[in-house]
Motif scaffolding. Structure first.
Motif, PDB file in Angstrom:
ATOM      1  N   LEU A 264       0.838  -1.204   0.000  1.00 52.26           N
ATOM      2  CA  LEU A 264       0.000   0.000   0.000  1.00 52.26           C
ATOM      3  C   LEU A 264       0.872   1.252   0.000  1.00 52.26           C
ATOM      4  CD1 LEU A 264      -2.793   1.337   0.142  1.00 52.26           C
ATOM      5  CD2 LEU A 264      -2.615   1.190   2.635  1.00 52.26           C
ATOM      6  N   LEU A 265       1.906   1.256   0.801  1.00 55.17           N
ATOM      7  CA  LEU A 265       2.825   2.393   0.847  1.00 55.17           C
ATOM      8  C   LEU A 265       3.458   2.637  -0.515  1.00 55.17           C
ATOM      9  CD1 LEU A 265       4.319   4.535   2.515  1.00 55.17           C
ATOM     10  CD2 LEU A 265       6.033   2.792   3.005  1.00 55.17           C
ATOM     11  N   LYS A 266       3.912   1.580  -1.164  1.00 54.90           N
ATOM     12  CA  LYS A 266       4.525   1.692  -2.486  1.00 54.90           C
ATOM     13  C   LYS A 266       3.528   2.258  -3.495  1.00 54.90           C
ATOM     14  CE  LYS A 266       7.520   0.642  -5.771  1.00 54.90           C
ATOM     15  NZ  LYS A 266       8.482   1.661  -6.120  1.00 54.90           N
ATOM     16  N   ALA A 267       2.290   1.782  -3.461  1.00 51.95           N
ATOM     17  CA  ALA A 267       1.280   2.228  -4.417  1.00 51.95           C
ATOM     18  C   ALA A 267       0.912   3.690  -4.222  1.00 51.95           C
ATOM     19  CB  ALA A 267       0.035   1.359  -4.304  1.00 51.95           C
ATOM     20  N   THR A 268       0.887   4.156  -2.979  1.00 48.43           N
ATOM     21  CA  THR A 268       0.450   5.530  -2.724  1.00 48.43           C
ATOM     22  C   THR A 268       1.520   6.570  -3.047  1.00 48.43           C
ATOM     23  OG1 THR A 268       1.058   5.339  -0.388  1.00 48.43           O
ATOM     24  CG2 THR A 268      -1.246   4.886  -0.986  1.00 48.43           C
ATOM     25  N   GLN A 269       2.674   6.119  -3.492  1.00 46.27           N
ATOM     26  CA  GLN A 269       3.674   7.083  -3.934  1.00 46.27           C
ATOM     27  C   GLN A 269       3.251   7.770  -5.224  1.00 46.27           C
ATOM     28  OE1 GLN A 269       7.286   4.780  -3.977  1.00 46.27           O
ATOM     29  NE2 GLN A 269       7.570   4.986  -1.770  1.00 46.27           N
ATOM     30  N   SER A 270       2.348   7.134  -5.989  1.00 38.80           N
ATOM     31  CA  SER A 270       1.882   7.771  -7.222  1.00 38.80           C
ATOM     32  C   SER A 270       0.368   7.750  -7.384  1.00 38.80           C
ATOM     33  CB  SER A 270       2.529   7.099  -8.438  1.00 38.80           C
ATOM     34  OG  SER A 270       2.130   5.760  -8.524  1.00 38.80           O
ATOM     35  N   LEU A 271      -0.344   7.104  -6.482  1.00 31.24           N
ATOM     36  CA  LEU A 271      -1.811   7.084  -6.538  1.00 31.24           C
ATOM     37  C   LEU A 271      -2.375   7.959  -5.428  1.00 31.24           C
ATOM     38  CD1 LEU A 271      -2.497   3.251  -7.013  1.00 31.24           C
ATOM     39  CD2 LEU A 271      -2.598   5.029  -8.762  1.00 31.24           C
ATOM     40  N   PRO A 272      -3.584   8.489  -5.621  1.00 31.17           N
ATOM     41  CA  PRO A 272      -4.213   9.259  -4.539  1.00 31.17           C
ATOM     42  C   PRO A 272      -4.433   8.367  -3.314  1.00 31.17           C
ATOM     43  CG  PRO A 272      -5.468   9.455  -6.598  1.00 31.17           C
ATOM     44  CD  PRO A 272      -4.413   8.427  -6.816  1.00 31.17           C
ATOM     45  N   ILE A 273      -4.018   8.842  -2.151  1.00 29.63           N
ATOM     46  CA  ILE A 273      -4.068   8.035  -0.935  1.00 29.63           C
ATOM     47  C   ILE A 273      -5.490   7.602  -0.594  1.00 29.63           C
ATOM     48  CG2 ILE A 273      -4.140  10.037   0.620  1.00 29.63           C
ATOM     49  CD1 ILE A 273      -2.299   6.846   1.462  1.00 29.63           C
ATOM     50  N   GLY A 274      -6.442   8.494  -0.737  1.00 26.60           N
ATOM     51  CA  GLY A 274      -7.825   8.159  -0.391  1.00 26.60           C
ATOM     52  C   GLY A 274      -8.383   7.046  -1.249  1.00 26.60           C
ATOM     53  N   THR A 275      -8.165   7.131  -2.544  1.00 29.71           N
ATOM     54  CA  THR A 275      -8.674   6.112  -3.462  1.00 29.71           C
ATOM     55  C   THR A 275      -7.936   4.802  -3.273  1.00 29.71           C
ATOM     56  OG1 THR A 275      -9.220   7.843  -5.056  1.00 29.71           O
ATOM     57  CG2 THR A 275      -9.122   5.590  -5.880  1.00 29.71           C
ATOM     58  N   ALA A 276      -6.612   4.849  -3.178  1.00 33.54           N
ATOM     59  CA  ALA A 276      -5.827   3.623  -3.005  1.00 33.54           C
ATOM     60  C   ALA A 276      -6.204   2.922  -1.704  1.00 33.54           C
ATOM     61  CB  ALA A 276      -4.332   3.936  -3.023  1.00 33.54           C
ATOM     62  N   TYR A 277      -6.354   3.682  -0.640  1.00 32.50           N
ATOM     63  CA  TYR A 277      -6.706   3.083   0.647  1.00 32.50           C
ATOM     64  C   TYR A 277      -8.097   2.460   0.592  1.00 32.50           C
ATOM     65  CZ  TYR A 277      -7.639   2.484   5.576  1.00 32.50           C
ATOM     66  OH  TYR A 277      -7.964   1.946   6.792  1.00 32.50           O
ATOM     67  N   ALA A 278      -9.044   3.150  -0.037  1.00 32.42           N
ATOM     68  CA  ALA A 278     -10.406   2.626  -0.138  1.00 32.42           C
ATOM     69  C   ALA A 278     -10.441   1.322  -0.937  1.00 32.42           C
ATOM     70  CB  ALA A 278     -11.320   3.667  -0.770  1.00 32.42           C
ATOM     71  N   VAL A 279      -9.709   1.274  -2.040  1.00 34.18           N
ATOM     72  CA  VAL A 279      -9.676   0.056  -2.853  1.00 34.18           C
ATOM     73  C   VAL A 279      -8.982  -1.067  -2.089  1.00 34.18           C
ATOM     74  CG1 VAL A 279      -8.776  -0.969  -4.980  1.00 34.18           C
ATOM     75  CG2 VAL A 279      -9.855   1.292  -5.041  1.00 34.18           C
ATOM     76  N   TRP A 280      -7.855  -0.755  -1.445  1.00 28.11           N
ATOM     77  CA  TRP A 280      -7.107  -1.741  -0.654  1.00 28.11           C
ATOM     78  C   TRP A 280      -7.986  -2.330   0.445  1.00 28.11           C
ATOM     79  CZ3 TRP A 280      -5.473  -0.980   4.542  1.00 28.11           C
ATOM     80  CH2 TRP A 280      -4.512  -1.874   5.020  1.00 28.11           C
ATOM     81  N   THR A 281      -8.683  -1.452   1.160  1.00 33.03           N
ATOM     82  CA  THR A 281      -9.565  -1.901   2.234  1.00 33.03           C
ATOM     83  C   THR A 281     -10.726  -2.720   1.671  1.00 33.03           C
ATOM     84  OG1 THR A 281      -9.018   0.056   3.509  1.00 33.03           O
ATOM     85  CG2 THR A 281     -10.988  -1.115   4.154  1.00 33.03           C
ATOM     86  N   GLY A 282     -11.263  -2.282   0.538  1.00 32.26           N
ATOM     87  CA  GLY A 282     -12.371  -3.002  -0.075  1.00 32.26           C
ATOM     88  C   GLY A 282     -11.983  -4.400  -0.520  1.00 32.26           C
ATOM     89  N   VAL A 283     -10.820  -4.518  -1.148  1.00 36.85           N
ATOM     90  CA  VAL A 283     -10.336  -5.838  -1.556  1.00 36.85           C
ATOM     91  C   VAL A 283     -10.179  -6.730  -0.323  1.00 36.85           C
ATOM     92  CG1 VAL A 283      -8.368  -7.098  -2.541  1.00 36.85           C
ATOM     93  CG2 VAL A 283      -9.215  -5.045  -3.674  1.00 36.85           C
ATOM     94  N   GLY A 284      -9.604  -6.168   0.727  1.00 41.41           N
ATOM     95  CA  GLY A 284      -9.435  -6.929   1.961  1.00 41.41           C
ATOM     96  C   GLY A 284     -10.761  -7.314   2.596  1.00 41.41           C
ATOM     97  N   ALA A 285     -11.722  -6.395   2.573  1.00 38.91           N
ATOM     98  CA  ALA A 285     -13.027  -6.673   3.184  1.00 38.91           C
ATOM     99  C   ALA A 285     -13.786  -7.746   2.413  1.00 38.91           C
ATOM    100  CB  ALA A 285     -13.851  -5.387   3.255  1.00 38.91           C
ATOM    101  N   VAL A 286     -13.823  -7.608   1.105  1.00 36.20           N
ATOM    102  CA  VAL A 286     -14.530  -8.598   0.291  1.00 36.20           C
ATOM    103  C   VAL A 286     -13.864  -9.966   0.425  1.00 36.20           C
ATOM    104  CG1 VAL A 286     -15.093  -9.264  -2.090  1.00 36.20           C
ATOM    105  CG2 VAL A 286     -15.464  -6.910  -1.338  1.00 36.20           C
TER     106      VAL A 286
END
Length: 108
Positions: free
Chosen positions: A49-71
């Protein structure tokens, strides 16, 4: 490539959730082994997640990461830990999947 990091990080989140469930079910040496796997998955998930947020918006990346984990965690709970697969749970998980796809589509 960074979206792949987010998705793989989300899968590691599913991994640490699975390991946490196994820690709860076991004791002795097996419990320590599952806890070690939990820690490894946790670090891998957060690192990706840290690596991805170096170039992606933190809010969107975190929401997708959390969603994948939740599902994934709900799926593991239903398939492995015999949690109930009620209509409401499946409906809301489907809604969550739609929201994750929507966030991915509208982010730049």
């Amino acid at each position: 490539m960074n979206w792949i990091y987010v998705i793989i990080g989300g899968l590691f989140e599913v991994g640490f959730t699975f390991c946490l469930g196994k820690v709860k079910e076991t004791n002795g040496t097996a419990s320590y082994w599952w806890f070690s796997c939990f820690i490894l998955c946790l670090f891998a998930s957060m690192g990706l997640l840290l690596k991805a947020t170096q170039s992606l918006p933190i809010g969107t990346a975190y929401a997708v990461w959390t969603g994948v984990g939740a599902v994934g965690s709900v799926a593991v709970g239903i398939l492995v830990f015999n949690e109930p697969a009620t209509l409401w749970r499946l409906l809301f998980i489907t809604t969550l999947i739609g929201s994750i796809i929507g966030l991915k589509v509208v982010s730049h």
